[in-house]
Design a protein around this motif. Structure first.
Motif, PDB file in Angstrom:
ATOM      1  N   GLY A 143       0.809  -1.215   0.000  1.00  0.00           N
ATOM      2  CA  GLY A 143       0.000   0.000   0.000  1.00  0.00           C
ATOM      3  C   GLY A 143       0.842   1.263   0.000  1.00  0.00           C
ATOM      4  O   GLY A 143       0.546   2.221  -0.723  1.00  0.00           O
ATOM      5  N   ILE A 144       1.910   1.254   0.785  1.00  0.00           N
ATOM      6  CA  ILE A 144       2.798   2.413   0.821  1.00  0.00           C
ATOM      7  C   ILE A 144       3.441   2.634  -0.542  1.00  0.00           C
ATOM      8  O   ILE A 144       3.526   3.755  -1.044  1.00  0.00           O
ATOM      9  CB  ILE A 144       3.879   2.218   1.905  1.00  0.00           C
ATOM     10  N   ALA A 145       3.902   1.535  -1.155  1.00  0.00           N
ATOM     11  CA  ALA A 145       4.539   1.646  -2.469  1.00  0.00           C
ATOM     12  C   ALA A 145       3.557   2.157  -3.512  1.00  0.00           C
ATOM     13  O   ALA A 145       3.895   3.010  -4.345  1.00  0.00           O
ATOM     14  CB  ALA A 145       5.112   0.290  -2.881  1.00  0.00           C
ATOM     15  N   ALA A 146       2.332   1.643  -3.475  1.00  0.00           N
ATOM     16  CA  ALA A 146       1.322   2.101  -4.431  1.00  0.00           C
ATOM     17  C   ALA A 146       1.012   3.582  -4.218  1.00  0.00           C
ATOM     18  O   ALA A 146       0.813   4.339  -5.179  1.00  0.00           O
ATOM     19  CB  ALA A 146       0.049   1.263  -4.290  1.00  0.00           C
ATOM     20  N   TYR A 147       0.989   4.001  -2.963  1.00  0.00           N
ATOM     21  CA  TYR A 147       0.752   5.416  -2.660  1.00  0.00           C
ATOM     22  C   TYR A 147       1.835   6.298  -3.261  1.00  0.00           C
ATOM     23  O   TYR A 147       1.562   7.303  -3.920  1.00  0.00           O
ATOM     24  CB  TYR A 147       0.689   5.605  -1.141  1.00  0.00           C
ATOM     25  N   HIS A 148       3.084   5.913  -3.049  1.00  0.00           N
ATOM     26  CA  HIS A 148       4.188   6.698  -3.582  1.00  0.00           C
ATOM     27  C   HIS A 148       4.184   6.709  -5.105  1.00  0.00           C
ATOM     28  O   HIS A 148       4.683   7.661  -5.719  1.00  0.00           O
ATOM     29  CB  HIS A 148       5.517   6.156  -3.062  1.00  0.00           C
ATOM     30  N   ALA A 153      -6.094   3.938  -5.810  1.00  0.00           N
ATOM     31  CA  ALA A 153      -7.064   2.869  -5.532  1.00  0.00           C
ATOM     32  C   ALA A 153      -6.361   1.624  -5.011  1.00  0.00           C
ATOM     33  O   ALA A 153      -6.826   0.973  -4.063  1.00  0.00           O
ATOM     34  CB  ALA A 153      -7.871   2.552  -6.795  1.00  0.00           C
ATOM     35  N   GLU A 154      -5.251   1.270  -5.629  1.00  0.00           N
ATOM     36  CA  GLU A 154      -4.493   0.102  -5.172  1.00  0.00           C
ATOM     37  C   GLU A 154      -3.971   0.316  -3.756  1.00  0.00           C
ATOM     38  O   GLU A 154      -4.017  -0.590  -2.914  1.00  0.00           O
ATOM     39  CB  GLU A 154      -3.338  -0.177  -6.124  1.00  0.00           C
ATOM     40  N   ALA A 155      -3.481   1.514  -3.484  1.00  0.00           N
ATOM     41  CA  ALA A 155      -2.975   1.815  -2.142  1.00  0.00           C
ATOM     42  C   ALA A 155      -4.074   1.664  -1.095  1.00  0.00           C
ATOM     43  O   ALA A 155      -3.870   1.055  -0.033  1.00  0.00           O
ATOM     44  CB  ALA A 155      -2.406   3.227  -2.101  1.00  0.00           C
TER      45      ALA A 155
END
Length: 293
Positions: A143-148, A153-155
């Motif tokens: 989730g953190i990686a997707a956020y960055h 949506a994935e995050a």
């Protein structure tokens, strides 16, 4: 997360009408207006990475033992499982030894690449999730990686899964910021009012207020954004990155609310507190004062 990894401070909770920054950390071309960081990189939210306990169920699912997949990113030979934080390695004990080693190495690479190559960091995080999707810290890292990477949506999906597994408020400020990224500022505000939000203290609580203030500004509710940030933490004698970011966002909200003189004062406070040069507060002062400062 690797032991030498720096604390992440993703925060798109900034509001304001600053030019959009490139979503380098991720393929998102989302507008991150008013991000108090000087870098053109994506937001970095503070707190909680790698903080969840893992799934301790004794038997790993068969999918946890599958061999490396062709679509997994390469793992450099020098990357070792022992470079992962001990607490996170313990969360991987329920996995087959070989699989746990591969997952740990992917997590190390995720941590290393998060700032400089968020897209590749996300690929490593996804590889870890494919192998160990029942472990909370793996889902949190994904989730953190997707956020960055700007994959809002994935995050959200990954961070929600981590919270279901581990309990607690989780990275609620990151989740609220994702709601903003998805164009749903009202949901970000709702998260800020949740029972989980009331459990937060210190910098985590401050981060959430910053995001909620940004959501208010998304809705053109500038006065409410100002009020959201008016807490005892708004102390001009404080210094450090966390204080500088808070002062910066407060200044941005004041300017948006038409209180420019006060905004300049708080941009100056932000510049004074910003010992690491994380914000462009001095440039904002020059901009607002017509270069006379």
């Amino acid at each position: 997360m690797s032991e030498d990894n720096n604390d992440r401070r993703p925060s798109r909770g900034d509001g304001g009408n600053r030019p959009s920054e490139s979503r380098d950390r991720n393929p998102r071309a989302q507008d991150r207006r008013g991000d108090p960081r000087r870098s053109d990189g994506p937001p970095r939210r503070r707190g909680g990475e790698g903080g969840f306990s893992g799934d301790r169920r004794g038997n790993s699912a068969p999918s946890d033992r599958r061999p490396p997949r062709p679509d997994e990113p390469d793992l450099p030979d020098e990357v070792e499982a022992g470079q992962l934080e001990p607490a996170v390695r313990r969360d991987l004990l329920s996995l087959d030894k070989n699989n746990a080693t591969a997952v740990a190495r992917h997590l190390v690479m995720t941590s290393r690449l998060l700032d400089d190559d968020p897209q590749l960091a996300l690929l490593h995080a996804r590889a870890a999730r494919q192998r160990a999707g029942r472990i909370a810290v793996v889902r949190e890292t994904a989730g953190i990686a997707a956020y960055h990477a700007g994959e809002w949506a994935e995050a959200l999906s990954e961070l929600r899964a981590a919270r279901r597994m581990a309990g607690g408020p989780g990275l609620i400020a990151v989740m609220a910021d994702c709601e903003r990224g998805l164009g749903r500022p009202e949901r970000a505000i709702e998260l800020g009012r949740s029972d989980e939000a009331r459990e937060l203290t210190g910098e985590e609580a401050s981060e959430l207020r910053i995001v909620v203030a940004g959501a208010r500004m998304d809705l053109n509710q500038y006065d409410q954004a100002v009020v959201t940030l008016q807490t005892p933490d708004l102390d001009a004698s404080r210094s450090g990155t966390a204080a500088a970011r808070l002062f910066y966002v407060y200044a941005d909200a004041l300017v948006a609310a038409g209180r420019v003189d006060e905004g300049v004062k708080w941009f100056l406070n932000a510049a004074a507190a910003d010992v690491d040069g994380e914000t462009d507060a001095e440039e904002r002062v020059e901009e607002l004062s017509g270069g006379s400062q």
